[in-house]
Design a protein around this motif. Sequence first.
Motif: not given
Length: 400
Positions: A59-61, A77-81, A211-219, A276-278
């Motif tokens: 899920d994490a990109k 890939n993108q440490p900050f915007p 862009s997804t909540a699961l993507g955030r969690a996979e960190w 967005s993930y929200v």
Amino acid sequence: MSQRSTTTALSVVTAVSLLLAGCSSTSERASGTTLDARGCITDFDANTDYFPDKSTLSDAKNFSIDYHGSYQVLTVNQPFPGASPESYVLVKCGAPEPELSGGLATAPKITTPITSLYSGSTTHLPLITELGQLDILTGVANAGNVNGEDIRARIAEGKITEYASGKTVNVEKVVTADPDVLMTQGTDDPSYVKLRSAGIPVVANAEYLESTALGRAEWVKMMAALTGTEAEAAALFTTIRSDYEKVAATAAGVAKQPVLPGTMYQGTWYMPAGGSYVGQLLRDAGASYPWEGDPSTGSLQLNFETVYTQGGTAPTWIVMSDWASTADATDEDQRYGQLTAVKDGQVWSGTKDVGPDGGNNFYQLGVLRPDLVLGDLVAIVHPELSPDHEFAFYRPVPRA
């Protein structure tokens, strides 16, 4: 941590224990190579794969992990915007530093498993605690933002240092402490240049750009790469993902109910975009709102009139403001009183679990546990689906 959060976390820990119970010891799984108690190599063999447990991402990109025998290459890939990718070479302790070319030749080299971490965001903390790695946490940016008795107790005991009170990094304090890693909150800061020059590895954690909540969690798997807990992270995330999908399935076939998310800040309404993930959390909860079709991944900046015209009649308003009642909302901006949710609907705030100094567990455990966040949202939007739901993060704001 709320009782519900604790109970669910225990089920995840149980799952991890069961998975590991079926594995042989670390030494045995490393092709007969001898490892010490920390997991460091004691008799290096260039032909041995020292990572029998490898993380795979679903899920994490915004980050990737590549394995190379005795080291890993972690790339954000993108440490900050707007930033270019950053790579870090994670070398298993006891192995020689690899000879690399190109950009990796100058990439930061970090010995793993790390033994000390300075954390720039409370979102990192559950990644540490749920992997059983609390001992490595030696610094937090702002102690007042921390939720959870275990971490707060270690701060009080002096085992964890505050290094950026007032949002300014105390470079001298960090350099003196010499942590193995300082992990950022996905932003840039002039102090990072000074820390890198002083030999402190600065690793970017930009999970919020997923862009997804699961993507955030996979960190959590990014933290696992630093701590050597890949098997634990895999079991943990598998359980979280499964629980999220089960909750989403309960709302999949119901009629969408209108909600109004977000609030104003300095006269601008920050509305989560549909990409967005929200936005995805709201869709998965069986909710709808006028901006759900916008593919942007951040927040839209709108004026009150636009929000009121297109979404002001929603019966449910979802906020993050810690209001005691809707009177606090109208005191903040009297125009809020025009919203249907304030007049005769419901206002819900993600501030149920706030610590004594203001640390909100929504911004801590909530990032790792989107299954709990989604469960709360489903219960808010479709109470008929879970009438006995025990809320982890959200609470109703009483009407004045």
